[in-house]
Structure formats: C-alpha cells, structure tokens
Enzyme design. Structure first.
Site, short mmCIF file in Angstrom:
data_model
loop_
_atom_site.label_atom_id
_atom_site.label_comp_id
_atom_site.label_asym_id
_atom_site.label_seq_id
_atom_site.Cartn_x
_atom_site.Cartn_y
_atom_site.Cartn_z
N ASP A 1 63.05 -62.42 38.82
CA ASP A 1 63.18 -63.87 38.65
C ASP A 1 61.96 -64.35 37.87
OD1 ASP A 1 63.93 -66.62 39.08
OD2 ASP A 1 64.95 -66.01 40.91
N LYS B 1 64.38 -46.57 53.86
CA LYS B 1 64.44 -47.65 52.89
C LYS B 1 65.39 -48.73 53.40
CE LYS B 1 66.68 -47.37 48.74
NZ LYS B 1 67.43 -48.57 48.32
N ASP C 1 63.24 -52.47 49.69
CA ASP C 1 63.77 -52.39 48.32
C ASP C 1 64.56 -53.66 48.01
OD1 ASP C 1 64.71 -51.49 45.87
OD2 ASP C 1 66.37 -50.37 46.77
N THR D 1 69.21 -46.02 37.92
CA THR D 1 69.74 -44.66 37.72
C THR D 1 71.26 -44.65 37.54
OG1 THR D 1 69.85 -44.43 40.11
CG2 THR D 1 67.89 -43.56 39.03
N ARG E 1 73.56 -41.05 50.18
CA ARG E 1 74.89 -40.57 50.56
C ARG E 1 75.02 -39.07 50.76
NH1 ARG E 1 77.53 -44.38 46.11
NH2 ARG E 1 75.41 -44.01 45.32
N LYS F 1 64.06 -55.38 45.08
CA LYS F 1 64.24 -55.44 43.61
C LYS F 1 64.15 -56.86 43.07
CE LYS F 1 67.11 -51.32 42.96
NZ LYS F 1 67.46 -50.91 44.34
O1 OMP Z 1 65.27 -48.91 44.01
C1 OMP Z 1 66.01 -47.99 44.39
O2 OMP Z 1 65.78 -47.41 45.44
C2 OMP Z 1 67.07 -47.52 43.48
C3 OMP Z 1 66.81 -47.63 42.11
C4 OMP Z 1 67.67 -47.00 41.20
O3 OMP Z 1 67.44 -47.02 39.98
N1 OMP Z 1 68.74 -46.32 41.69
C5 OMP Z 1 69.04 -46.25 43.02
O4 OMP Z 1 70.02 -45.60 43.37
N2 OMP Z 1 68.23 -46.89 43.93
C6 OMP Z 1 68.57 -46.91 45.37
O5 OMP Z 1 68.52 -45.58 45.87
C7 OMP Z 1 69.58 -45.36 46.80
C8 OMP Z 1 70.41 -44.21 46.30
O6 OMP Z 1 71.39 -43.91 47.24
P1 OMP Z 1 72.38 -42.67 47.03
O7 OMP Z 1 72.99 -42.81 45.67
O8 OMP Z 1 73.36 -42.85 48.15
O9 OMP Z 1 71.53 -41.44 47.15
C9 OMP Z 1 70.35 -46.67 46.93
O10 OMP Z 1 69.89 -47.32 48.10
C10 OMP Z 1 69.95 -47.46 45.70
O11 OMP Z 1 69.86 -48.85 45.96
#
Ligand code: OMP
Length: 247
Positions: free
Chosen positions: A65, A33, A60, A122, A214, A62
């Site tokens: 607009d 991603k 990604d 999330t 992470r 997002k």
């Molecule tokens: O669109 C996303 O990927 C995304 C949406 C969401 O609601 N929550 C979310 O954590 N993400 C992405 O998912 C990844 C989660 O990363 P970790 O929390 O490190 O596992 C990050 O790159 C966030 O930008």
C-alpha cells in the site's frame, strides 16, 4: 541449527480449531507461518497460541500500500512479538524504509520482527511476468532487482523462489535472509507453484528457510510427510548458511 528447524509450515486453514489441530498433529514443527486466511479469520489470537507453545512465528501479511498506510500497519505489527513479517518489494524504497522505522517504533525497545520483502510471487511464471504484467525484464533479473531494492532499503531479507535463490545468495550481503516458498519434494504435487525446486536443492542453493505447506498439510498422513522431508534434508552434509541465522 538442525535441518528441520529451517522448515516453516504455513497454517493455511480458516479456523482457530483447525490451526490448533495442525499444531498438535505436528509437534516437531518449531516455526509456523500465519497468513492472510487465518489472520483475517482469527486475528492476533493465533499469535498468542503459537507463542504460548514456544513456537517461532512468521506473520505473512504481505503488506502492499502507500507508505503512510503500510507504516501504520507496521507500527501495530511491531507490537506482536513475531519473528518474521512480509511486505511486497514493489511498494517502493520509501515505503520499505518507512516500514522498517515503524516496526522499531512499534516494538518500543523489544526486538522488532525481521522484515522480508516478496521479490516475485512463486506462482508467477516468466510468461505471466512478460505478457500479463508487462515487465520488460527477464524473470531472474526482476527478482534480483527487487532483492537489491530491499537490501538497499535496509530490510532483513527477501522471499524468493528456490530457482532464484542461488543468484541472490551470490549478490546480496551474507546475512541477508533468503526464505523460499514454492518448495516441492519430488513425490509431491506442484499445485499452483510455478518456480519450484526440491527441499534439498533449495537448501543447497543457499536458502535459509523453506516454506512447505500442502506437501505436508494436505498429505494423507502429514506426520510421515514431515518426517520424510526431514529425513531427506538430514542427508545434506553442508548446512553452513544456517549458522548465520539467529531467529
Ligand atoms: O510469502 C509467502 O510465504 C509466499 C510467497 C510466495 O511467493 N509464494 C508462496 O507460496 N508463499 C506462501 O507460501 C505458502 C506455500 O504453500 P504451499 O504451496 O502449500 O507449499 C503459502 O502459504 C503461500 O502464501
């Protein structure tokens, strides 16, 4: 599709060199991603790096607009040849429908990226939704309504937390893609994720893809963290929903 192909790892790093180092450190990751940090820093060059290594790409960005602005951005994103692209469902139905059209125009005959909508980030808790955002719906109901909006607008799927994925799997059409970030193995830190489940629980609840960052990329030994998660997923007997996914 084997379980490890359903894990998407975010390249949440600031430079091209760091991104390449991570890609080389984890050669078995097939789906990466590219998010706001890396794309803001490096631009589309990173997409070429990934495609030249035969990786699948989730861009990604997002988008959020007005329809004209999002449509113009989608027309450009449609030329990139990526597999997945994100937009916020709260852009509204006109914007979501316009985004789909614009992606087709941008792809000009090639397959456009699958467009998936963020239902509710999330990192937002039920308390944040009610008290800060003043949304007068229970959190699972809000996430469901955003997913149904995306489905009605003709999108390919949504991003949702693993805690809502079972409900969306029941309510949305069978080939609607459900991508879950906020996934945490029991041995990992939650960080800023507020609505998480383990990778095994998320897949068993109906997720098609898991975004796991992470717990792998910030681990002392990312390669063994990746292997440990793959091993945990390998124990799942029924991965039937994966057969419907052709990305
Ligand atoms: O669109 C996303 O990927 C995304 C949406 C969401 O609601 N929550 C979310 O954590 N993400 C992405 O998912 C990844 C989660 O990363 P970790 O929390 O490190 O596992 C990050 O790159 C966030 O930008």
């Amino acid at each position: 599709m084997i379980a490890s192909e359903r894990i998407i790892v975010p390249l949440d790093v600031p430079t091209l060199d760091q991104a390449i180092a991570l890609i080389e450190l984890l050669p078995d990751v097939s789906f990466w991603k590219v998010g706001l940090e890396l794309f803001t820093s490096v631009g589309p060059r990173i997409l070429d790096v990934l495609k030249s290594r035969q990786k699948r790409v989730f861009l990604d960005l997002k988008f959020h607009d007005i329809p004209n602005t999002v449509g113009s951005a989608c027309r450009v994103a449609g030329t990139y040849g990526v597999d997945l692209l994100t937009i916020h469902a709260t852009c509204g139905k006109d914007c979501l429908m316009g985004a789909m059209d614009a992606l087709f125009q941008g792809a000009s005959g090639a397959a456009p990226p699958k467009l998936i909508a963020i239902t509710l980030l999330t990192s937002i808790s039920a308390r944040d939704l009610a008290f800060d955002l003043k949304i007068p719906l229970e959190l699972p109901e809000f996430a469901l309504q955003m997913a149904l909006l995306a489905e009605n607008a003709g999108l390919d799927g949504v991003v949702c937390s693993p805690q809502e994925v079972a409900q969306l799997r029941e309510s949305c059409r069978p080939d609607f893609l459900l991508v879950c970030p906020g996934v945490r193995p029991v041995w990992a830190n939650k960080d800023d994720q507020k609505r998480s489940l383990s990778p095994v629980q998320a897949l068993q609840s109906g997720a098609d893809y898991l975004v796991i960052g992470r717990p792998i990329t910030a681990a002392t030994d990312p390669l063994s963290a990746w292997a440990k998660i793959c091993e945990e997923l390998g124990s799942i007997q029924n991965l039937s929903s994966a057969e419907k996914v052709h990305l």
